[in-house]
Write an enzyme that holds these catalytic residues in place. Structure first.
Site, PDB file in Angstrom:
ATOM      1  CG  HIS A  87      -1.757   1.257   1.305  1.00 43.85           C
ATOM      2  ND1 HIS A  87      -2.926   1.387   0.589  1.00 43.85           N
ATOM      3  CD2 HIS A  87      -1.588   2.425   1.973  1.00 43.85           C
ATOM      4  CE1 HIS A  87      -3.450   2.584   0.827  1.00 43.85           C
ATOM      5  NE2 HIS A  87      -2.658   3.231   1.661  1.00 43.85           N
ATOM      6  CG  ASP A 166     -12.246   3.008   6.049  1.00 43.41           C
ATOM      7  OD1 ASP A 166     -11.684   3.874   6.733  1.00 43.41           O
ATOM      8  OD2 ASP A 166     -12.091   2.906   4.818  1.00 43.41           O
ATOM      9  CE  LYS A 192      -9.361   1.962   3.084  1.00 40.96           C
ATOM     10  NZ  LYS A 192      -9.548   3.294   2.471  1.00 40.96           N
TER      11      LYS A 192
END
Lengths: 449, 449
Positions: A87, A166, A192
């Site tokens: 990420h 979220d 996530k």
């Protein structure tokens, strides 16, 4: 998860007064908000109190867990091996996912990658993938698992089932001035990522003018919080602090970045892009237990590019997800933007500074990005940089080429690009691309070994 | 007022980051919220940022002005003379308004008094007035002006036309943990008081266990903020910091306090009540230009009690507002609570401490107050203290008499009352009732002259 009831106002006051909330209390707030038992105006007040007084690591982990369990945690056990994702906190010209995902998958490590769209000055992986004709990023969770099992790789967008709390809290933060909080950002990212079904995670935390975190110390704190949460959930997590003072690589814009990624997968591409790509890919290969060290992982990453297996994996996943492989094989056949204009240097000297944020906003101006979530993006829009920091440049030499289908944007975009590049007489010192490595043992200066 | 538009999120972020908002920006937030252009969740986030980062005097004045102008500012020019009101931040046994309002009006100063109801441990003037059979506090603004003109005095509740923005923001603060903020409290008080049509204001800011502000320094800061706002609006404003470590006077509960007030107006009543009453009344008479100094005002206040003119004014206003003057003349004819029980001392010694907050909650338990806004109050419920701090007490001597129509509350109330009184062997030093005077020139130690 507990169903214990608390007094919401008391919890807001507790955080307002700088006290620590218990995990049960945080779980109550998130669960009750998601179930419409607590109104927006109470959660926004709580979020502002959390923004200003902070959440410690235990609270951030409880927030992550609550949001994670608001939806499905995907079971990827059908695919053998340790699943590893990467990420990035977002930057300008950051196309690394497109390059490293097929490399790592080609090296035998399954990569289940769920990405987002671009907003403001930063691009998003989904927009880049969708610039490939036919490529679909909207799939069901069953199809997500199926693609991964078949290709060792999947590149899709978030589904409704993943961390719905979220999604809702992020939308509220966006309109209540509570976005730029380290624990809230960390909780959002990690809920996530943990829901995807990963076993380990590599993080690219960017700092500098083109990043969300301008300040290196703040970015380091974010990296530590992210790693802390990942390790708390039993997932090996390694973060790198990387420089976003200038755009990454030369291309900015959706298809232009895909094209640059194809060059990279074919053994070409800019050096700055490949340095970080191999580091992140090598770390993923190591965490996926297909190398005994990060260094060995980096070697395997280089080999996967050299022997063509990474590019082949790229062709496979494009085809699997409905994309046109012909245009990937012949990128020059892609329809060009209608208006292509050069930005020239006003003087002779060295490029000493580039304002990556301003350049990101130029790409938005040209049509490559979004000002608001609802905006469409133009896949062909963007720009190519011909000069980067440290390069010498002559008066009237081309610094950048702008691509757009909206002629009216060119005047402002050219001015914005010219203003974003500082040219001086002195050659600037060469900046480091990678500042720190952050793992469960702490923060390590990357350049000192 | 300006109708300029601003970006709401930018204003929230500005306050969140500790920067000062312009008066125009604050006016926009309040006006747009009142007009339903900004949702609750954005204002609650702003309120929490303002709570934690503060509002300076200019911002607090802009907030006050915006809320003031959200409704009608009453024009009282039909009544000649300087109109002066008094506001108390609330305490236990605080019946001062009932006594000083007729005194000041009898001395020729018009008193347009709009009061509130009790909540939690504190009582409210409206509940006390309504314990008088027939007394009505709900009147139109025209009738409000008419009563003042005729009687030089009016004692009513807030109408819908007075500072509606404050009403709405207060309700939101109540459920979002943003009540106890000095500038927000000050803005709420002053917007309502300025809307009444006053020319000058005396404030009784209480500190100690029975007050909203437990801490003397915080209460002083509140007094300074209130005085600053009043003076900014061109209204002479004087505040006193008064002690609320124990209930004021002996009676707590609506009718019980009216009865004690009648004693006071007839020349009796507890000394602590009359000390503050004469000080506040004398200051009002001075501000109303019916005395050349506060000291002369205090003399006039004493005379108005002694010569019976204050009690006559009280009878006049009770009659004017529909109340039963017979019961005021013969308070013992008022129907007593069904259950009256004594709380006895467990030991011999001196009363060294009383927990005014706990005693306020005992009065709520007995039926005299409200836990929530919707609750009804029992006019006859409450208690009479037979001992105050510094008094000697023998084992088994009566400390307090409880009054209630709800027998089930007696066990807890008796225990609560016994726990709230600390008896020791040593006679405690005598505390000062009035700590500071605060005016436009600053904070003055009241006991040093």
């Amino acid at each position: 998860m507990t169903q214990k009831k608390f007094n919401t106002v008391s919890l807001i006051r507790k955080k307002r007064d700088g006290r620590e909330l218990t995990s049960e209390e945080i779980q109550y707030l998130i669960r009750a908000y998601t179930d419409d038992e607590i109104p927006d105006y109470q959660i926004s007040s709580f979020l502002m109190a959390a923004f200003l007084n902070g959440l410690n690591d235990t609270e951030a982990a409880a927030l992550t867990e609550s949001m994670l369990h608001s939806g499905i945690v995907v079971d990827l056990s059908e695919t053998p091996g340790k699943k590893v994702d990467k990420h990035s906190t977002g930057g300008v010209g950051d196309k690394l996912s497109l390059i490293l995902a097929p490399i790592v998958a080609a090296c035998g490590v399954p990569v289940p990658m769920i990405s987002g769209r671009g907003l403001g000055h930063t691009g998003g992986t989904l927009d880049k993938l969708e610039s490939i004709p036919g490529f679909t990023v909207d799939v069901t969770l069953d199809r997500y698992k199926e693609i991964l099992k078949k290709q060792n790789l999947v590149l899709v967008g978030q589904t409704e089932e993943i961390a719905p709390a979220d999604k809702r809290i992020y939308a509220l933060r966006d309109v209540t001035g509570t976005v730029e909080s380290i624990p809230l950002i960390a909780g959002s990212i990690m809920s996530k990522k943990l829901a995807e079904g990963i076993d380990a995670l590599v993080l690219d935390v960017k700092y500098g003018s083109g990043a969300f975190m301008k300040d290196k110390e703040q970015a380091t704190k974010l990296a530590q919080t992210l790693v802390g949460i990942g390790e708390k959930f039993g997932k090996q997590t390694i973060a790198y602090l990387t420089n976003m003072e200038q755009p990454l690589g030369n291309a900015v814009g959706n298809w232009l970045e895909v094209k640059e990624s194809i060059d990279c997968l074919n053994g070409g591409g800019p050096e700055d892009v490949m340095e970080i790509t191999h580091l992140l890919a090598g770390t993923m290969i190591y965490l996926g237990e297909k190398a005994d060290s990060i260094e060995e992982g980096i070697e395997k990453s280089r080999t996967a590019v050299d022997d063509g297996s990474a590019f082949q994996k790229w062709l496979d996943i494009v085809e699997e997800q409905g994309g046109d492989t012909e245009v990937v094989k012949n990128p020059d056949s892609y329809p060009k933007a209608e208006f292509i204009e050069e930005v020239k240097s006003q003087k002779t000297g060295f490029v000493t500074k580039m304002d990556a944020y301003a350049m990101g906003m130029v790409s938005v101006e040209l049509g490559a990005g979004r000002r608001a979530k609802e905006d469409d993006v133009d896949p062909a829009a963007g720009f190519i940089l011909h000069k980067k920091i440290g390069d010498s440049v002559k008066e009237n030499e081309t610094i950048a080429t702008l691509h757009t289908n909206n002629k009216g944007t060119l005047t402002d975009a050219k001015q914005g690009m010219a203003d974003a590049v500082i040219i001086s007489d002195m050659k600037p010192p060469v900046g480091k691309q990678i500042a720190y490595k952050v793992d469960k043992n702490g923060v390590h200066n990357y350049n000192k070994g």
